[in-house]
Structure formats: structure tokens, C-alpha cells
Design a protein around this motif. Structure first.
Motif, short mmCIF file in Angstrom:
data_model
loop_
_atom_site.label_atom_id
_atom_site.label_comp_id
_atom_site.label_asym_id
_atom_site.label_seq_id
_atom_site.Cartn_x
_atom_site.Cartn_y
_atom_site.Cartn_z
N GLY A 53 11.96 -22.85 15.93
CA GLY A 53 10.70 -23.54 16.09
C GLY A 53 10.54 -24.11 17.48
O GLY A 53 11.48 -24.18 18.26
N TRP A 54 9.30 -24.50 17.76
CA TRP A 54 8.97 -25.16 19.03
C TRP A 54 9.23 -26.65 18.87
O TRP A 54 8.91 -27.24 17.84
N GLU A 55 9.81 -27.25 19.89
CA GLU A 55 10.10 -28.68 19.91
C GLU A 55 9.84 -29.24 21.30
O GLU A 55 9.60 -28.50 22.24
N LEU A 56 9.96 -30.56 21.39
CA LEU A 56 9.94 -31.25 22.66
C LEU A 56 11.37 -31.65 22.99
O LEU A 56 12.22 -31.74 22.11
N ALA A 57 11.63 -31.90 24.26
CA ALA A 57 12.96 -32.34 24.68
C ALA A 57 13.27 -33.68 24.03
O ALA A 57 12.44 -34.59 24.02
N PRO B 221 11.32 -40.76 10.78
CA PRO B 221 11.21 -39.47 10.10
C PRO B 221 11.80 -39.40 8.70
O PRO B 221 11.46 -38.49 7.95
N SER B 222 12.62 -40.34 8.33
CA SER B 222 13.25 -40.27 7.00
C SER B 222 13.61 -41.67 6.52
O SER B 222 14.76 -41.95 6.20
N ASN B 223 12.62 -42.57 6.44
CA ASN B 223 12.92 -43.99 6.22
C ASN B 223 13.35 -44.33 4.80
O ASN B 223 13.68 -45.48 4.53
N GLY B 224 13.42 -43.37 3.91
CA GLY B 224 14.00 -43.61 2.60
C GLY B 224 15.50 -43.35 2.58
O GLY B 224 16.18 -43.67 1.61
N LEU B 225 16.00 -42.77 3.67
CA LEU B 225 17.42 -42.41 3.75
C LEU B 225 18.10 -42.95 5.00
O LEU B 225 19.28 -43.23 4.99
N SER B 226 17.33 -43.11 6.09
CA SER B 226 17.95 -43.54 7.34
C SER B 226 17.05 -44.52 8.09
O SER B 226 15.86 -44.63 7.81
N ASP B 227 17.67 -45.19 9.07
CA ASP B 227 16.90 -46.12 9.91
C ASP B 227 16.50 -45.47 11.23
O ASP B 227 16.15 -46.16 12.19
N GLN C 78 -3.60 -24.80 20.96
CA GLN C 78 -2.97 -23.97 19.93
C GLN C 78 -2.08 -24.76 18.96
O GLN C 78 -1.65 -24.23 17.93
N ILE C 79 -1.82 -26.02 19.28
CA ILE C 79 -0.85 -26.81 18.51
C ILE C 79 -1.20 -26.92 17.01
O ILE C 79 -0.33 -26.67 16.17
N PRO C 80 -2.43 -27.27 16.63
CA PRO C 80 -2.70 -27.38 15.18
C PRO C 80 -2.42 -26.08 14.42
O PRO C 80 -1.83 -26.12 13.33
N ALA D 207 5.68 -32.53 15.28
CA ALA D 207 4.31 -32.24 14.83
C ALA D 207 3.43 -33.48 14.99
O ALA D 207 2.30 -33.39 15.49
N ALA D 208 3.94 -34.63 14.57
CA ALA D 208 3.15 -35.86 14.67
C ALA D 208 2.81 -36.18 16.12
O ALA D 208 1.66 -36.48 16.46
N GLY D 209 3.80 -36.10 17.00
CA GLY D 209 3.56 -36.38 18.41
C GLY D 209 2.60 -35.40 19.05
O GLY D 209 1.71 -35.79 19.81
N LEU D 210 2.78 -34.14 18.75
CA LEU D 210 1.91 -33.12 19.34
C LEU D 210 0.47 -33.22 18.83
O LEU D 210 -0.47 -33.00 19.59
N LEU D 211 0.29 -33.57 17.57
CA LEU D 211 -1.07 -33.77 17.05
C LEU D 211 -1.72 -34.98 17.71
O LEU D 211 -2.91 -34.95 18.03
N MET D 212 -0.94 -36.04 17.94
CA MET D 212 -1.47 -37.21 18.64
C MET D 212 -1.85 -36.85 20.07
O MET D 212 -2.91 -37.23 20.57
N LEU D 213 -1.00 -36.09 20.73
CA LEU D 213 -1.28 -35.66 22.10
C LEU D 213 -2.51 -34.76 22.14
O LEU D 213 -3.37 -34.89 23.03
N HIS D 214 -2.63 -33.87 21.19
CA HIS D 214 -3.81 -32.99 21.06
C HIS D 214 -5.08 -33.85 20.93
O HIS D 214 -6.09 -33.61 21.60
#
Length: 176
Positions: free
Chosen positions: A68-72, A109-115, A148-150, A164-171
Motif C-alpha cells: 500500500g501507499w503510505e507517508l513517511a 489508531p487502536s484506542n481500545g487496545l493501545s495508547d 486521486q487520494i479518495p 487514510a485519515a491524514g490524506l483525506l484531511m490534506l485533500h
């Protein structure tokens, strides 16, 4: 309806994370043992150029056996400023040094399992400094059209929820 943590103890620890066991009291008075993962903060960064293209990495994640595509991104070192960590990770993984960074958002990203907290930043410009120091992090580094992000997210090409959340916000910020 709030759960109350009565105690917490470590059951495993290394430099990357701790697995803890908590004694939790539920609102009705019952108790349960709840495992949780304590993680270091993660800093994420990208840049958007004048053509509204976003700097991304194409990489394989062995844990989910997915591409998949990611950010650094990477963990914030002890005593390191989060924004500085984001800039460092971007340059190490892409070979591009970001201009002044702006905070985009922070997600759990997973606040039911991690901080875990992931802090995402972006810059309006970047300077190429040479091949990435951490080239093993990805198979490809590319400037991807923000428009193209969405559709990429819909097709599953950006599987990580934090990205995905960050890229949608940036979009939204750049293209409305």
C-alpha cells in the motif's frame, strides 16, 4: 458509562512497546483483566508540491502481508520533539527534507487496545537531498496527485487508517 482502571502492571517490555495487564472495574461493579499495549508516539510527515501532488511511499507490510501507499513515519525517540521526528523520518525514508511543517492531525489508531498516538504533519514544499538513507523502508517513493487520494482509499491502495485519515484531511485542505 466509564470504565475505571484500578491497577496496571507490565507483563512484557522492549524498546518499542510494553504489554500491560490492567484490572478494570466496569460501571456495574464487575472486574475484568484487560491487556493493553503502551507504544511510543509515532511521527508522520509528507509534503505537497505546487502541482498538488503528495509525497508517498509504496511499501509491503509483512504483518498483514499487504502492499500500500503510505507517508513517511516512525517512532519518536526519547527526548525528541515530535515535529522534528516527523521531519527526520521524512528525509530518512524519502530523501526529501520538508519545509516548515504544519500539524495536520493526531489520531489514536487502536484506542481500545493501545495508547498509540500518531501525529501527522505536512509541508508546502520539500527539498531533495539525495537517495533515502532508509531506502529499505519502501520499494518506491513518488509524488501522487492529491485528487486521486479518495479513489485510492476506496480501492484499498492506502490500507493504513492513520494514513487514510491524514490524506483525506490534506485533500480537503488543499482541494476543498
Amino acid at each position: 458509562m466509564q470504565w475505571t482502571k484500578l491497577s496496571e502492571r507490565s507483563v512484557y517490555e522492549n524498546r518499542w512497546f510494553r504489554v500491560n495487564l490492567a484490572d478494570v472495574e466496569l460501571p456495574d461493579g464487575r472486574h475484568l483483566d484487560h491487556y493493553l499495549i503502551r507504544l511510543r508516539p509515532v511521527a508522520v510527515a509528507t509534503a505537497v508540491n505546487d502541482a498538488d501532488e503528495v509525497l508517498m511511499l509504496w511499501r509491503h507490510r509483512f504483518i498483514t502481508d499487504s502492499w500500500g501507499w503510505e507517508l513517511a513515519a516512525g517512532v519518536v525517540e526519547d527526548g525528541e520533539d515530535i515535529e522534528a521526528a516527523a521531519a527526520r523520518e521524512m528525509e530518512e525514508e524519502t530523501g526529501w527534507r520538508p519545509g516548515p511543517l504544519r500539524h495536520l492531525l493526531t489520531v489514536e489508531p487502536s484506542n481500545g487496545l493501545s495508547d498509540a498516538r500518531h501525529h501527522l504533519y505536512w509541508a508546502e514544499r520539500a527539498t531533495y537531498t539525495g537517495p533515502p538513507e532508509d531506502a529499505f523502508e519502501s520499494s518506491l517513493r513518488a509524488w501522487v496527485p492529491l485528487k486521486q487520494i479518495p479513489d485510492m482509499i476506496t480501492r484499498g491502495e492506502i490500507p493504513a487508517a492513520n494514513m487514510a485519515a491524514g490524506l483525506l484531511m490534506l485533500h480537503h485542505l488543499r482541494l476543498g
